[in-house]
Design an enzyme around this catalytic site. Sequence first.
Site, PDB file in Angstrom:
ATOM      1  N   CYS A   1      -4.809  -3.215   3.153  1.00  0.00           N
ATOM      2  CA  CYS A   1      -4.453  -2.969   4.278  1.00  0.00           C
ATOM      3  C   CYS A   1      -5.737  -3.169   5.200  1.00  0.00           C
ATOM      4  O   CYS A   1      -6.170  -4.336   5.447  1.00  0.00           O
ATOM      5  CB  CYS A   1      -3.861  -1.642   4.881  1.00  0.00           C
ATOM      6  SG  CYS A   1      -3.186  -1.787   6.259  1.00  0.00           S
TER       7      CYS A   1
ATOM      8  N   ASN B   1       0.292  -1.152   5.460  1.00  0.00           N
ATOM      9  CA  ASN B   1       1.240  -0.308   6.536  1.00  0.00           C
ATOM     10  C   ASN B   1       0.478  -0.329   7.938  1.00  0.00           C
ATOM     11  O   ASN B   1      -0.433   0.415   7.949  1.00  0.00           O
ATOM     12  CB  ASN B   1       1.240   1.308   5.969  1.00  0.00           C
ATOM     13  CG  ASN B   1       1.940   1.634   4.672  1.00  0.00           C
ATOM     14  OD1 ASN B   1       3.128   2.220   4.535  1.00  0.00           O
ATOM     15  ND2 ASN B   1       1.572   1.219   3.411  1.00  0.00           N
TER      16      ASN B   1
ATOM     17  N   LYS C   1      -9.456   2.082  -1.931  1.00  0.00           N
ATOM     18  CA  LYS C   1      -9.511   1.631  -0.518  1.00  0.00           C
ATOM     19  C   LYS C   1     -10.997   1.942   0.094  1.00  0.00           C
ATOM     20  O   LYS C   1     -11.218   3.051   0.146  1.00  0.00           O
ATOM     21  CB  LYS C   1      -8.395   1.849   0.398  1.00  0.00           C
ATOM     22  CG  LYS C   1      -8.293   1.077   1.773  1.00  0.00           C
ATOM     23  CD  LYS C   1      -7.094   1.962   2.607  1.00  0.00           C
ATOM     24  CE  LYS C   1      -6.966   1.188   3.840  1.00  0.00           C
ATOM     25  NZ  LYS C   1      -5.772   1.680   4.488  1.00  0.00           N
TER      26      LYS C   1
ATOM     27  N   GLU D   1       0.840  -1.086   0.148  1.00  0.00           N
ATOM     28  CA  GLU D   1      -0.026   0.062  -0.073  1.00  0.00           C
ATOM     29  C   GLU D   1       0.932   1.143  -0.079  1.00  0.00           C
ATOM     30  O   GLU D   1       2.062   1.308   0.716  1.00  0.00           O
ATOM     31  CB  GLU D   1      -0.746  -0.131   1.470  1.00  0.00           C
ATOM     32  CG  GLU D   1      -1.640   1.234   1.593  1.00  0.00           C
ATOM     33  CD  GLU D   1      -2.189   1.281   2.940  1.00  0.00           C
ATOM     34  OE1 GLU D   1      -1.582   0.793   3.832  1.00  0.00           O
ATOM     35  OE2 GLU D   1      -3.474   1.835   3.236  1.00  0.00           O
TER      36      GLU D   1
ATOM     37  N   GLU E   1      -6.125   8.681   7.897  1.00  0.00           N
ATOM     38  CA  GLU E   1      -6.638   8.397   6.519  1.00  0.00           C
ATOM     39  C   GLU E   1      -8.090   9.012   6.136  1.00  0.00           C
ATOM     40  O   GLU E   1      -8.293   9.236   4.893  1.00  0.00           O
ATOM     41  CB  GLU E   1      -6.662   6.814   6.438  1.00  0.00           C
ATOM     42  CG  GLU E   1      -5.311   6.252   6.287  1.00  0.00           C
ATOM     43  CD  GLU E   1      -5.328   4.802   5.535  1.00  0.00           C
ATOM     44  OE1 GLU E   1      -5.942   4.542   4.668  1.00  0.00           O
ATOM     45  OE2 GLU E   1      -4.950   3.832   6.473  1.00  0.00           O
TER      46      GLU E   1
HETATM   47  N1  CDT Z   1      -3.015   1.326   6.466  1.00  0.00           N
HETATM   48  C1  CDT Z   1      -3.862   0.878   7.510  1.00  0.00           C
HETATM   49  O1  CDT Z   1      -4.967   0.590   6.855  1.00  0.00           O
HETATM   50  N2  CDT Z   1      -3.330   0.448   8.498  1.00  0.00           N
HETATM   51  C2  CDT Z   1      -4.256  -0.151   9.756  1.00  0.00           C
HETATM   52  C3  CDT Z   1      -3.920   0.273  10.884  1.00  0.00           C
HETATM   53  C4  CDT Z   1      -4.784   1.094  11.457  1.00  0.00           C
HETATM   54  S1  CDT Z   1      -4.629   1.858  12.945  1.00  0.00           S
HETATM   55  C5  CDT Z   1      -5.477   3.143  13.209  1.00  0.00           C
HETATM   56  C6  CDT Z   1      -4.472  -1.595   9.558  1.00  0.00           C
HETATM   57  O2  CDT Z   1      -5.734  -1.976   9.616  1.00  0.00           O
HETATM   58  O3  CDT Z   1      -3.487  -2.278   9.404  1.00  0.00           O
END
Ligand code: CDT
Length: 309
Positions: free
Chosen positions: A168, A193, A123, A46, A142
């Site tokens: 993600c 990430n 996404k 991502e 985000e």
């Molecule tokens: N990038 C991403 O979606 N990361 C999320 C962590 C969110 S923590 C507020 C994940 O689900 O891994």
Amino acid sequence: MRNITVAAAQLGPIQKDDSRQAVVARMIDLMDQAKAQDVDLIVYPELALTTFFPRWYHEDVAETDIWFEREMPNAATRPLFERAIAHGMAMNFGYAELTPEGRRFNTAILVDREGQIVGTYRKVHLPGHGEFDPERAFQHLEKRYFEPGDLGFPVFDFLGGTFGMCICNDRRWPETWRVMGLQGVEMVVLGFNTPSVNSQDAEENLERRLFHHKLSVQAGAYQNATWAVAVAKAGVEDGHPLFGGSIIVNPEGEIVAETQTEDDELLVHTCDLDATTFGKKTMFDFSRHRRPEHYGRIVAQTGVERSPD
Ligand code: CDT
């Protein structure tokens, strides 16, 4: 047998000051390593081209424009497309998309062996928050910088199989997998990430966070009889750690390959798409076993409600 040799191309950290050109050079290096192992499809994380910028608060969203791509390919990524074409290798990677209408999405693309973009995914499940949150150890904005994706979860005829994408946080939601499962998906590719620490719970350890990641991908693969390739951007970015744990999971839900570092690292595995058939014809033969008349709440509500069916 319908064998696809796939590479999970984990990227180590990308710092705020790293240029797109430097990142693309690292991606090309991984692609060259993949070519030496006869890879058909390389999967990157991502937001593969930049640091994970949603950790930084900007009052003015336009200040984040520097992290977004207005076209794909563009000057910075064209060398990646050219190398992929030269190798005859398909690829998947994520980036921040700024459309001509000014809309912002967290996007991933499927690119065929000829360098044509044949699939786009935006996404859907955006985690985090939209305003600065002083209660958190670090920000995850985000919801400030992206709109929820508007394309659903399409699947694509690709490399002789049925492929889907998610990004993600999507991997934690069974709806993501089932919507693609209902279209006969045979391989789901996804980048992530994920911070190594919970910004709202300093007690939560890395072991549990990795467990939740693997649990989600393994369950999604098993319950929909699909391969899954989950690829991290990992390591310490501008002082903030992201975990590794890139995995390739078979349609039984078993991990068949896993990265060992938080750096640039390549995982290669040959996946037989026909290995999805057994699960799709037996335990997860949806047409025989699903009972959608009892699933109305899934699409009728978001939060918890106890109202009568
Ligand atoms: N990038 C991403 O979606 N990361 C999320 C962590 C969110 S923590 C507020 C994940 O689900 O891994």
